[in-house]
Design an enzyme around this catalytic site. Structure first.
Site, PDB file in Angstrom:
ATOM      1  N   ASP A 224       0.897  -1.229  -0.066  1.00  0.00           N
ATOM      2  CA  ASP A 224      -0.017  -0.250  -0.075  1.00  0.00           C
ATOM      3  C   ASP A 224       0.794   1.241   0.022  1.00  0.00           C
ATOM      4  O   ASP A 224       1.935   1.393   0.685  1.00  0.00           O
ATOM      5  CB  ASP A 224      -0.569   0.035   1.338  1.00  0.00           C
ATOM      6  CG  ASP A 224      -1.910   1.128   1.462  1.00  0.00           C
ATOM      7  OD1 ASP A 224      -2.836   1.026   0.591  1.00  0.00           O
ATOM      8  OD2 ASP A 224      -1.849   1.966   2.238  1.00  0.00           O
ATOM      9  N   GLU A 273      14.750 -15.308   0.317  1.00  0.00           N
ATOM     10  CA  GLU A 273      15.373 -16.459   1.158  1.00  0.00           C
ATOM     11  C   GLU A 273      14.093 -17.590   0.972  1.00  0.00           C
ATOM     12  O   GLU A 273      14.389 -18.574   1.528  1.00  0.00           O
ATOM     13  CB  GLU A 273      15.467 -15.747   2.476  1.00  0.00           C
ATOM     14  CG  GLU A 273      16.742 -14.748   2.511  1.00  0.00           C
ATOM     15  CD  GLU A 273      16.460 -14.251   4.049  1.00  0.00           C
ATOM     16  OE1 GLU A 273      16.205 -14.919   5.098  1.00  0.00           O
ATOM     17  OE2 GLU A 273      17.113 -13.201   4.419  1.00  0.00           O
TER      18      GLU A 273
HETATM   19  C1  NOJ Z   1      -4.327   2.839  -0.969  1.00  0.00           C
HETATM   20  C2  NOJ Z   1      -5.686   2.092  -0.616  1.00  0.00           C
HETATM   21  O1  NOJ Z   1      -5.950   1.324  -1.721  1.00  0.00           O
HETATM   22  C3  NOJ Z   1      -6.828   2.775   0.068  1.00  0.00           C
HETATM   23  O2  NOJ Z   1      -7.882   2.207   0.142  1.00  0.00           O
HETATM   24  C4  NOJ Z   1      -6.576   3.403   1.203  1.00  0.00           C
HETATM   25  O3  NOJ Z   1      -7.448   4.438   1.621  1.00  0.00           O
HETATM   26  C5  NOJ Z   1      -5.054   4.396   1.153  1.00  0.00           C
HETATM   27  N1  NOJ Z   1      -3.833   3.490   0.271  1.00  0.00           N
HETATM   28  C6  NOJ Z   1      -4.337   4.522   2.327  1.00  0.00           C
HETATM   29  O4  NOJ Z   1      -4.013   3.287   2.998  1.00  0.00           O
END
Ligand code: NOJ
Length: 559
Positions: A224, A273
């Site tokens: 993310d 690994e």
């Molecule tokens: C991207 C994620 O896909 C989204 O749903 C989220 O709100 C933001 N990152 C923050 O983590």
């Protein structure tokens, strides 16, 4: 740890030819745990629910499943605010449920990719709680970005950065006696404080978290905000409107800093690994696809989402340009290109294509639903003919539209509230999916669902569409089975464009002595077209001889 798919490849996933790297041409299905299947009737999907529905994913024919976060979280941003990276939130089940889900998936030949959220934690994370409680001198504060405010009394945020969800990217702390204190940085909601990746404890912690889930048997991680971890020294002003929106690729001082790549090189060494070809996929919003390619250099991550493709309108020349540019950029670093049309952050493509182009990725209008679905089916068939790996989002195999008329009081997207209802319509693509024609939540669970489902949901359910000639579900099943069986679909890194009438995108792909032609008519009118071989699959009614129907993609097997 459960047996790995490589150890016991079941018949259903055996490829017609051995090709290196399962992920280079994998079809990966995103499960949004809250909205997939609810086993206990609390209205929220959960891990046992997902487990019970894995056969649907096997029958659909995908290679892997990416699960959005299911970790312990106060759910300020639907789980993208993690309080404990090693625990399952009770609303989704237990760690034992996660292990059982991984084992069941592997037994069905499906790989499991989990979401990792390293840019920020929840404000309920132990480190952040202690950082706040310990006051300005707490060493824990150095693991986040705490700064004094500007202005005579520190009443102004430390810099001009704005949150992706609206408003300043800083929130001021308050001492136990109510005195205002330092500010902390959050590029998303205030409940999501950003980690300071210059602090060695942060890097150590995430290497340990990676090992925790790898030891449990996961096959990879979706990262993310992969472009956000490292902030520029001194946190300088953006010097102008800095407001970023979700998936915004514009250059921002707080995104896509060169320093992030050292993090990924260290993670890659750790991942390698482990046996069994495990992977990383980056959610990285970058100004260009060439910048995205830097995340997938040979010693970094394996894949990066192709948001340039997702945001391209249904238009032959725009699509051809983005396909060429994506393939060129990824070929330069030896990585497979990925393709994606929908996910949990954008209006579903059936609804985007039902509306005029240029409205962005979060829409509030249903548009022409029949047109949207016709184009969505055609767009999916086009995507699945391209070389590389494709991502599907739960419910798109049912042709689900976005739910554009959710009442405001039902909404939960934090950006809807921070943007005063002008933005943040992500709940529309997160409505729990229908499995059966009837029942309290159309088979989603034994009771209701956390977001209201539309009245026509049952007719779109898995059961209603199974075996129904021409249904979107059967189209996806046929497409994935054909792609699996035909060596020229998915593999490689090139397309050979064919001459085609305006508005038509046509290309040939060849592998192992077999060839396929794919043609997509992106116009609203039939175009003259001579079939180049035997039809394999069509996104709409099979073409009349001599023409390609409007908004339709067809695959032919060709000499
Ligand atoms: C991207 C994620 O896909 C989204 O749903 C989220 O709100 C933001 N990152 C923050 O983590």
């Amino acid at each position: 740890m459960s047996p790995h798919p490589d150890d016991h490849p079941p018949q259903s996933v055996t490829r017609t030819a051995v090709r290196p790297g399962w992920w280079t041409e994998a079809v990966i299905y995103q499960v949004y745990p809250r909205s997939f299947a609810d086993s206990d009737g609390d209205g929220m999907g959960d891990l046992p629910g997902i487990r019970s529905r894995l056969p649907h994913l096997r029958d659909l024919g995908v290679d892997a499943v990416w699960l959005s976060p299911f970790y312990a979280s106060p759910q300020a941003d639907a789980g993208y605010d993690v309080a404990d990276y090693r625990a399952v939130d009770p609303v989704f089940g237990t760690l034992a449920d996660a292990e059982a889900l991984i084992a069941d998936a592997h037994a069905l030949g499906l790989r499991i990719i989990v979401d990792l959220v390293p840019n920020h934690s929840s404000h309920h994370h132990d480190w952040f709680r202690r950082a706040l409680a310990g006051g300005p001198d707490s060493p824990l504060r150095r693991r986040y970005h705490f700064r004094p405010g500007r202005g005579a009394h520190g009443e102004l945020p430390p810099n001009d950065w704005e949150s992706v969800f609206g408003g300043p990217a800083w929130t001021r702390t308050t001492g136990p006696d109510g005195t205002p204190g330092d500010w902390y940085l959050h590029l998303f909601a205030p409940e999501q404080p950003d980690f300071n990746w210059d602090h060695p404890a942060v890097a150590d912690e995430f290497r340990s978290v990676l090992r925790f889930w790898l030891d449990l048997g996961v096959d990879g991680f979706r990262i993310d905000v992969a472009h956000g971890l490292v902030k520029p020294p001194g946190l300088p002003d953006a010097g102008g409107p800095a407001q970023a929106r979700l998936l915004d690729g514009g250059a921002k001082p707080f995104f896509d800093q060169d320093g992030v790549h050292a993090v990924y090189r260290s993670w890659r060494a750790l991942l390698d690994e482990y046996r069994g070809e495990r992977i990383f996929v980056a959610e990285a919003w970058t100004p260009t696809v060439e910048r995205a390619a830097r995340y997938v250099r040979p010693d970094e991550l394996h894949q990066a989402f192709n948001f340039s493709y997702l945001t391209t309108p249904w238009d032959a020349s725009a699509l051809r340009a983005v396909v060429d540019r994506s393939l060129d950029a990824m070929r330069a670093v030896g990585a497979p290109t990925t393709w994606v049309l929908s996910n949990h952050d954008v209006t579903r493509h059936a609804t985007r294509y039902a509306n005029p182009p240029g409205l962005g990725t979060q829409l509030r209008t249903a548009g022409d639903r029949r047109l949207g679905l016709r184009r969505a089916r055609a767009a999916t068939l086009l995507m699945l003919a391209l070389p590389g790996s494709a991502y599907l989002y739960q419910g798109e195999e049912l042709g689900l539209p976005d739910v554009v008329d959710l009442p405001d009081e039902a909404r939960q997207d934090p950006s809807f509230f921070r943007a005063s209802g002008q933005d943040g319509f992500r709940d529309g693509c997160r409505v729990p999916i229908p499995w059966t024609e009837d029942g309290p939540s159309y088979g989603f669970g034994p009771a209701g669902s956390w977001l209201p489902q539309p009245a026509d949901w049952g007719g779109l359910s898995v059961r209603a569409q199974t075996g129904a000639a021409g249904s979107t579900l059967e189209l996806y099943r046929s497409a994935l089975a054909t792609r699996r069986a035909h060596p020229a679909l998915g593999a490689g890194d090139r397309v050979d464009w064919l001459d085609a009438p305006p508005g038509v995108l046509a290309f040939r792909r060849e592998a192992e002595g077999r060839a396929v032609v794919c043609a997509a008519n992106t116009t609203g009118a039939p175009v003259p077209w001579t079939a180049p071989g035997t039809p394999l699959l069509s996104s709409g009614p099979l073409p009349v001889a001599g023409e390609l129907p409007p908004d339709t993609t067809v695959w032919w097997s060709t000499p």
